[in-house]
Design a protein around this motif. Structure first.
Motif, short mmCIF file in Angstrom:
data_model
loop_
_atom_site.label_atom_id
_atom_site.label_comp_id
_atom_site.label_asym_id
_atom_site.label_seq_id
_atom_site.Cartn_x
_atom_site.Cartn_y
_atom_site.Cartn_z
N LYS A 56 -2.35 2.80 6.42
CA LYS A 56 -1.59 2.51 4.83
C LYS A 56 0.04 2.74 4.84
O LYS A 56 -0.17 1.86 3.57
N MET A 57 0.56 3.48 5.76
CA MET A 57 1.34 3.98 4.53
C MET A 57 2.63 2.75 5.00
O MET A 57 3.15 1.96 4.03
N GLU A 58 2.81 2.29 6.25
CA GLU A 58 3.75 1.43 6.77
C GLU A 58 3.07 -0.13 5.62
O GLU A 58 4.06 -0.79 5.34
N ARG A 59 1.54 -0.56 5.69
CA ARG A 59 1.67 -0.89 4.88
C ARG A 59 2.57 -1.80 3.35
O ARG A 59 2.61 -2.79 2.94
N ASP A 60 2.48 -0.35 3.05
CA ASP A 60 2.42 0.31 1.47
C ASP A 60 3.97 -0.69 1.40
O ASP A 60 4.12 -0.63 0.73
N ALA A 61 4.62 0.49 2.50
CA ALA A 61 5.95 -0.12 2.31
C ALA A 61 6.43 -1.42 2.87
O ALA A 61 7.62 -2.16 1.92
N ALA A 62 5.78 -2.43 3.53
CA ALA A 62 6.01 -3.51 4.40
C ALA A 62 5.93 -4.32 2.68
O ALA A 62 6.95 -5.11 1.89
N PHE A 63 4.51 -3.89 1.90
CA PHE A 63 4.51 -4.83 1.01
C PHE A 63 5.06 -4.40 -0.59
O PHE A 63 6.12 -5.63 -1.44
N THR A 64 5.85 -3.12 -0.78
CA THR A 64 6.57 -2.51 -1.67
C THR A 64 8.34 -3.33 -1.57
O THR A 64 9.19 -4.02 -2.15
N GLN A 65 8.34 -3.32 -0.15
CA GLN A 65 9.07 -4.02 0.39
C GLN A 65 9.70 -5.40 -0.68
O GLN A 65 10.43 -6.47 -0.25
N LYS A 66 8.43 -6.20 -0.41
CA LYS A 66 8.24 -7.14 0.21
C LYS A 66 8.08 -8.46 -1.73
O LYS A 66 9.28 -9.04 -1.81
N LYS A 67 7.92 -7.45 -2.10
CA LYS A 67 7.09 -7.36 -3.71
C LYS A 67 9.68 -6.87 -4.29
O LYS A 67 9.60 -8.05 -5.63
N ALA A 68 9.33 -6.39 -3.88
CA ALA A 68 11.29 -5.61 -4.11
C ALA A 68 11.95 -7.16 -4.36
O ALA A 68 12.90 -7.97 -4.57
#
Length: 160
Positions: A56-68
């Protein structure tokens, strides 16, 4: 989550004195350990929970990166077209740690656009545009527009 909700609701019902304890035993099958309910040992269940949290933490980090990255693209386009800045985009970039850049394929496209704009803005680019113009057609259009304006003015103005 369901286990937690079931426990909270059954304890509230038990406090009311309605006998929620017998229903709880029937639903859970007599076990109160979530690891045993899923057919795992306690250690296996804890390891499974750790893996779930890490994923879940990896998915959240990837999602945050894409949003950024998207926010970075929007900021770049706002700068290019001189549009007002957005606080939301800047906040998303800061949340990702300010190490966000445009994706490589978009960077190439932007660089190509900038080169084309620089060529058009240079003196040589302007000279090439002059060579490509058809001066005769421009002269004819100007004369036609001038005669049109003069005729319209003559019809509306009694002095002319």
């Amino acid at each position: 989550m369901a286990f937690f909700m079931k426990t909270m609701i059954s304890s509230q019902v038990k406090n009311l004195g309605l006998g929620g304890r017998s229903e709880e035993k029937k639903e859970e099958g007599g076990t109160s350990d979530p690891a045993a309910a899923q057919g795992m040992t306690r250690e296996e269940y804890e390891e499974y929970q750790k893996q779930v949290i890490e994923e879940k933490m990896e998915r959240d980090a990837a999602f945050t990166q894409k949003k950024a990255e998207r926010a970075c693209l929007r900021v770049h386009l706002r700068e290019k077209y001189r549009l007002p800045k957005s606080e939301m985009d800047e906040n998303q970039i800061q949340m990702a740690g300010d190490d966000v850049d445009l994706p490589e394929d978009l960077r190439k496209m932007v660089d190509e656009d900038e080169e084309e704009e620089e060529d058009k803005d240079s003196i040589l680019g302007q000279l090439q545009n002059l060579q490509n113009m058809d001066l005769d057609s421009i002269k004819e259009k100007a004369q036609a527009t001038f005669t049109e304006i003069r005729q319209t003015a003559e019809q509306k103005c009694s002095v002319m």
